[in-house]
Scaffold this active site. Sequence first.
Site, short mmCIF file in Angstrom:
data_model
loop_
_atom_site.label_atom_id
_atom_site.label_comp_id
_atom_site.label_asym_id
_atom_site.label_seq_id
_atom_site.Cartn_x
_atom_site.Cartn_y
_atom_site.Cartn_z
N TYR A 26 -5.52 6.59 -16.09
CA TYR A 26 -5.52 7.23 -14.77
C TYR A 26 -5.57 8.75 -14.91
CZ TYR A 26 -3.76 8.97 -10.31
OH TYR A 26 -3.61 9.67 -9.14
N SER A 39 -7.90 14.42 -6.17
CA SER A 39 -7.41 14.22 -7.53
C SER A 39 -5.92 13.91 -7.46
CB SER A 39 -7.72 15.47 -8.35
OG SER A 39 -7.27 15.34 -9.67
N LYS A 77 -8.49 11.61 -13.58
CA LYS A 77 -8.22 12.73 -12.67
C LYS A 77 -8.50 14.07 -13.35
CE LYS A 77 -7.18 10.28 -9.11
NZ LYS A 77 -8.14 10.21 -7.98
N SER A 137 -8.71 2.43 4.32
CA SER A 137 -7.97 1.26 4.80
C SER A 137 -6.47 1.49 4.86
CB SER A 137 -8.27 0.04 3.92
OG SER A 137 -7.82 0.25 2.60
#
Length: 269
Positions: A145, A131, A149, A11
């Site tokens: 977060y 990543s 990753k 998007s």
Amino acid sequence: MTKVAIITGISSGMGKASALYFKSKGFEVYGGARRVERLKDLNEQAIHTQALDVTDKISVRSLVDRVVSEQSRIDVLINNAGYGEYGPLEEVPIENAKKQFDVNLFGVGQITQYVLPIMRRQKSGRIINISSIGADVYSPLGGWYHATKASLNMWSDVLDSEVKRFGIRSVVVQPGITKSEWSKIAFENARKNLKENSPYEELINKVENLFNQIGSGATSEDLAKIFYQAATDKNPKRRYYNSVMDHGMVLIAKKMPNTYRKVLTRLIK
């Protein structure tokens, strides 16, 4: 033979730019996002779109089944959907941390499980896992977060060791700070995750100022080209970076962790 790519999170940002770039290179491109109102212009470019929530098995299965029904093959899967659930580790609700893992890691695993049987049947395929240099380079407030990753990198390496024998490769792209909505959303989440009268409010301001001083590097279009390289290299690399600086930051964080920690501490005093 026209090649077929699935890209999640199309998007905006890197996902959207990649959908357009792969289409310009002759791919049939399928993808989706939760914000379907943002997909109209991609439809107008003959990109196949639909609503997609990577944490919803039915939503993911619907997309993969559609691609197989219409194209009978899947050459590339780009696991791009993701976001930053920033905030102090003491205060981020655990349910929010679980959601971070659901989107950034388990959602990747789910769609990959659906795609792999098709790639094994073809005896070819490429899984591109988006990543971040944040898998190795860290800052305060990004604990959950960074954990997702780092986990994604290891997951991708293990997957590659399992599926290479079938003609499939799993590789990682590690972007640095980009010109996108990512930082804005991450710090909005950080403030939402603060408790009343939080002792970490000043830290959020300092870290956000640091990000602003560093500035933005690659554009989404720059990253789309890296994604394409990762998807089409005859002999793919384990890791792809947009710049020498991004790669250098990772090397410093990994090879000189004490130096990295000292510099980071000085920057956010």
